[in-house]
Design an enzyme around this catalytic site. Sequence first.
Site, PDB file in Angstrom:
ATOM      1  N   ARG A  59      29.962  19.989   8.208  1.00 24.58           N
ATOM      2  CA  ARG A  59      30.382  21.052   7.293  1.00 24.58           C
ATOM      3  C   ARG A  59      29.313  22.144   7.216  1.00 24.58           C
ATOM      4  O   ARG A  59      29.622  23.329   7.111  1.00 24.58           O
ATOM      5  CB  ARG A  59      30.656  20.470   5.907  1.00 24.58           C
ATOM      6  CG  ARG A  59      31.873  19.549   5.882  1.00 24.58           C
ATOM      7  CD  ARG A  59      32.143  19.022   4.499  1.00 24.58           C
ATOM      8  NE  ARG A  59      32.491  20.115   3.582  1.00 24.58           N
ATOM      9  CZ  ARG A  59      32.521  19.950   2.252  1.00 24.58           C
ATOM     10  NH1 ARG A  59      32.168  18.793   1.730  1.00 24.58           N
ATOM     11  NH2 ARG A  59      32.865  20.953   1.473  1.00 24.58           N
ATOM     12  N   ASP A  94      29.627  25.866  -0.059  1.00 26.20           N
ATOM     13  CA  ASP A  94      29.337  26.846   0.997  1.00 26.20           C
ATOM     14  C   ASP A  94      28.476  27.965   0.409  1.00 26.20           C
ATOM     15  O   ASP A  94      28.278  28.044  -0.801  1.00 26.20           O
ATOM     16  CB  ASP A  94      30.659  27.396   1.580  1.00 26.20           C
ATOM     17  CG  ASP A  94      31.497  28.172   0.562  1.00 26.20           C
ATOM     18  OD1 ASP A  94      32.668  27.807   0.340  1.00 26.20           O
ATOM     19  OD2 ASP A  94      30.970  29.131  -0.038  1.00 26.20           O
ATOM     20  N   HIS A 109      28.201  21.714  -7.865  1.00 30.91           N
ATOM     21  CA  HIS A 109      28.346  20.497  -7.042  1.00 30.91           C
ATOM     22  C   HIS A 109      27.356  20.451  -5.891  1.00 30.91           C
ATOM     23  O   HIS A 109      27.548  19.680  -4.941  1.00 30.91           O
ATOM     24  CB  HIS A 109      29.777  20.403  -6.491  1.00 30.91           C
ATOM     25  CG  HIS A 109      30.796  20.135  -7.553  1.00 30.91           C
ATOM     26  ND1 HIS A 109      32.127  20.407  -7.391  1.00 30.91           N
ATOM     27  CD2 HIS A 109      30.677  19.639  -8.812  1.00 30.91           C
ATOM     28  CE1 HIS A 109      32.784  20.070  -8.489  1.00 30.91           C
ATOM     29  NE2 HIS A 109      31.928  19.607  -9.371  1.00 30.91           N
ATOM     30  N   CYS A 136      10.802  13.939   3.189  1.00 29.40           N
ATOM     31  CA  CYS A 136      10.689  14.964   2.140  1.00 29.40           C
ATOM     32  C   CYS A 136       9.322  15.640   2.258  1.00 29.40           C
ATOM     33  O   CYS A 136       8.281  14.956   2.263  1.00 29.40           O
ATOM     34  CB  CYS A 136      10.819  14.292   0.767  1.00 29.40           C
ATOM     35  SG  CYS A 136      10.473  15.395  -0.627  1.00 29.40           S
ATOM     36  N   GLY A 175      40.896  29.929  -7.653  1.00 38.73           N
ATOM     37  CA  GLY A 175      40.999  29.040  -6.495  1.00 38.73           C
ATOM     38  C   GLY A 175      40.571  27.612  -6.729  1.00 38.73           C
ATOM     39  O   GLY A 175      39.928  27.009  -5.871  1.00 38.73           O
ATOM     40  N   THR A 176      40.951  27.068  -7.890  1.00 35.55           N
ATOM     41  CA  THR A 176      40.629  25.663  -8.128  1.00 35.55           C
ATOM     42  C   THR A 176      41.846  24.963  -8.708  1.00 35.55           C
ATOM     43  O   THR A 176      42.613  25.539  -9.469  1.00 35.55           O
ATOM     44  CB  THR A 176      39.396  25.506  -9.052  1.00 35.55           C
ATOM     45  OG1 THR A 176      39.107  24.120  -9.241  1.00 35.55           O
ATOM     46  CG2 THR A 176      39.604  26.178 -10.400  1.00 35.55           C
ATOM     47  N   SER A 177      41.984  23.682  -8.354  1.00 36.09           N
ATOM     48  CA  SER A 177      43.200  22.939  -8.730  1.00 36.09           C
ATOM     49  C   SER A 177      43.120  22.379 -10.146  1.00 36.09           C
ATOM     50  O   SER A 177      44.092  21.856 -10.660  1.00 36.09           O
ATOM     51  CB  SER A 177      43.420  21.780  -7.753  1.00 36.09           C
ATOM     52  OG  SER A 177      42.291  20.901  -7.820  1.00 36.09           O
ATOM     53  N   GLU A 203      48.700  28.761  -6.720  1.00 43.02           N
ATOM     54  CA  GLU A 203      49.791  28.063  -7.441  1.00 43.02           C
ATOM     55  C   GLU A 203      49.244  27.673  -8.808  1.00 43.02           C
ATOM     56  O   GLU A 203      48.027  27.624  -8.989  1.00 43.02           O
ATOM     57  CB  GLU A 203      50.204  26.811  -6.659  1.00 43.02           C
ATOM     58  CG  GLU A 203      49.060  25.807  -6.561  1.00 43.02           C
ATOM     59  CD  GLU A 203      49.244  24.788  -5.449  1.00 43.02           C
ATOM     60  OE1 GLU A 203      50.322  24.753  -4.832  1.00 43.02           O
ATOM     61  OE2 GLU A 203      48.275  24.044  -5.203  1.00 43.02           O
ATOM     62  N   ALA A 219      43.611  34.744  -3.299  1.00 36.38           N
ATOM     63  CA  ALA A 219      42.383  35.270  -3.918  1.00 36.38           C
ATOM     64  C   ALA A 219      41.985  36.610  -3.302  1.00 36.38           C
ATOM     65  O   ALA A 219      41.521  37.513  -4.007  1.00 36.38           O
ATOM     66  CB  ALA A 219      41.255  34.255  -3.739  1.00 36.38           C
TER      67      ALA A 219
HETATM   68  N1  APR Z   1      43.835  31.926  -2.863  1.00 40.87           N
HETATM   69  C1  APR Z   1      43.798  31.383  -4.102  1.00 40.87           C
HETATM   70  N2  APR Z   1      43.910  30.059  -4.357  1.00 40.87           N
HETATM   71  C2  APR Z   1      44.061  29.247  -3.292  1.00 40.87           C
HETATM   72  C3  APR Z   1      44.104  29.727  -1.964  1.00 40.87           C
HETATM   73  C4  APR Z   1      43.984  31.128  -1.771  1.00 40.87           C
HETATM   74  N3  APR Z   1      44.014  31.673  -0.555  1.00 40.87           N
HETATM   75  N4  APR Z   1      44.283  28.666  -1.121  1.00 40.87           N
HETATM   76  C5  APR Z   1      44.324  27.565  -1.907  1.00 40.87           C
HETATM   77  N5  APR Z   1      44.208  27.909  -3.205  1.00 40.87           N
HETATM   78  C6  APR Z   1      44.204  27.037  -4.384  1.00 40.87           C
HETATM   79  C7  APR Z   1      45.083  25.822  -4.247  1.00 40.87           C
HETATM   80  O1  APR Z   1      46.384  26.136  -4.726  1.00 40.87           O
HETATM   81  C8  APR Z   1      44.369  24.830  -5.166  1.00 40.87           C
HETATM   82  O2  APR Z   1      44.842  24.953  -6.504  1.00 40.87           O
HETATM   83  O3  APR Z   1      42.887  26.547  -4.509  1.00 40.87           O
HETATM   84  C9  APR Z   1      42.917  25.263  -5.123  1.00 40.87           C
HETATM   85  C10 APR Z   1      42.050  24.317  -4.310  1.00 40.87           C
HETATM   86  O4  APR Z   1      42.014  23.101  -4.997  1.00 40.87           O
HETATM   87  P1  APR Z   1      41.129  21.897  -4.411  1.00 40.87           P
HETATM   88  O5  APR Z   1      41.408  21.751  -2.954  1.00 40.87           O
HETATM   89  O6  APR Z   1      41.352  20.741  -5.333  1.00 40.87           O
HETATM   90  O7  APR Z   1      39.623  22.410  -4.532  1.00 40.87           O
HETATM   91  P2  APR Z   1      38.740  22.445  -5.846  1.00 40.87           P
HETATM   92  O8  APR Z   1      39.601  22.717  -7.042  1.00 40.87           O
HETATM   93  O9  APR Z   1      37.625  23.389  -5.566  1.00 40.87           O
HETATM   94  O10 APR Z   1      38.167  20.937  -5.925  1.00 40.87           O
HETATM   95  C11 APR Z   1      37.224  20.709  -6.950  1.00 40.87           C
HETATM   96  O11 APR Z   1      36.866  18.491  -6.105  1.00 40.87           O
HETATM   97  O12 APR Z   1      36.743  17.331  -4.147  1.00 40.87           O
HETATM   98  C12 APR Z   1      35.991  17.795  -5.201  1.00 40.87           C
HETATM   99  O13 APR Z   1      33.745  18.414  -5.290  1.00 40.87           O
HETATM  100  C13 APR Z   1      34.967  18.764  -4.714  1.00 40.87           C
HETATM  101  O14 APR Z   1      34.333  20.912  -5.606  1.00 40.87           O
HETATM  102  C14 APR Z   1      35.431  20.095  -5.258  1.00 40.87           C
HETATM  103  C15 APR Z   1      36.228  19.693  -6.492  1.00 40.87           C
END
Ligand code: APR
Length: 232
Positions: A59, A94, A109, A136, A175-177, A203, A219
Site C-alpha cells: 500500500r 495515504d 489511524h 528503530c 467520504g466515510t461510511s 451514498e 467528492a
Molecule cells: N466520493 C465520495 N464518497 C465516496 C466515493 C467518492 N468518489 N467513493 C466512495 N465513497 C464513499 C462510500 O460510499 C463509503 O461510504 O466513501 C465511503 C468509504 O467507506 P469505507 O470504505 O468504509 O472507508 P472509511 O469510512 O474511510 O473506513 C473507516 O475503517 O477499515 C477501517 O481504518 C480503516 O480508516 C478506515 C476506517
Amino acid sequence: MRPVENIVVLTGAGISAESGLATFRGPGGLWEGHRVEDVCTPEALHRDPALVHRFYDARRAALDTVAPNAAHRALGRLDAAWPGELLIVTQNVDDLHERAGATRLLHIHGELRSALCAACSKRRAHTGDLPPGSVCAACGAPALRPDIVFFGEMPYQMERIEAALADADLFVSIGTSGAVYPAAGFVQTARHGRADTLELNLEPSAGSYFFAQTRIGAASALVPAWVNSLLA
Ligand code: APR
C-alpha cells in the site's frame, strides 16, 4: 448555515477513491482478498508479521502511483485561505491531503509513510519497504512496525479532536461510511456543541441520520463546490 468560524472536517477512504485508492467496504474492498483480521489487528501482526508488513509495503508503494484529486486540492485551498480554526481529521493513511497542501491535518489511524517502534513508541517518517525486525533509530530495538492504528488499538490525538469538535461551528464529513468508531461518533459530539453538520458522500452513510444536511455525489464534485461556497 450560521456564521462559521471554527471548522472540523473528517475524511475517509471515499475522498481518495477518485485518486485510484480503493475504499475498504466498497465492491472489491481494499483488503486485497485478505480478511481484516488477517492484516489489521495486533494479533495478525504477532501471528504473521511478514504478511502484515508486506500488505502495508504494497500500500505504501502504491502511493507513488496516485495523485491528489480535486477534493484534496479544494481542502488544501480551504486550509490556505480559512481565517478561522480548521482541523482536517483523516481516517486515511495515504499522504494525498499533504500533497494537496493541507497542513492543519491529523491522521487518526496512522500513516503509511511512517514507522512506529513497538518498543519505544517513537514514530518516524519512512518510505520504501519496512521488513519485520527493522531497527528503530531512536532506541535500537529491531521493533519497527507499520505506523497504522489496528482494530482494537487507540486512535491518535483523540483529545485534540474532541476539543476541536466541542468548539466547532461546522462539522463536515467526507467520504466515510460511518462504520468505524470513534470517527463515526464525531458528528454526535459536534452536535452536542453548537456545530452545524454536513455530510458529503457517494451514498448515505450509517450516520446520515445525525447530519443536518447530506449531499450525495462524488467528492471531486461536492468538495470543491462546498469550499467555493464557503470562501465566496
Ligand atoms: N466520493 C465520495 N464518497 C465516496 C466515493 C467518492 N468518489 N467513493 C466512495 N465513497 C464513499 C462510500 O460510499 C463509503 O461510504 O466513501 C465511503 C468509504 O467507506 P469505507 O470504505 O468504509 O472507508 P472509511 O469510512 O474511510 O473506513 C473507516 O475503517 O477499515 C477501517 O481504518 C480503516 O480508516 C478506515 C476506517
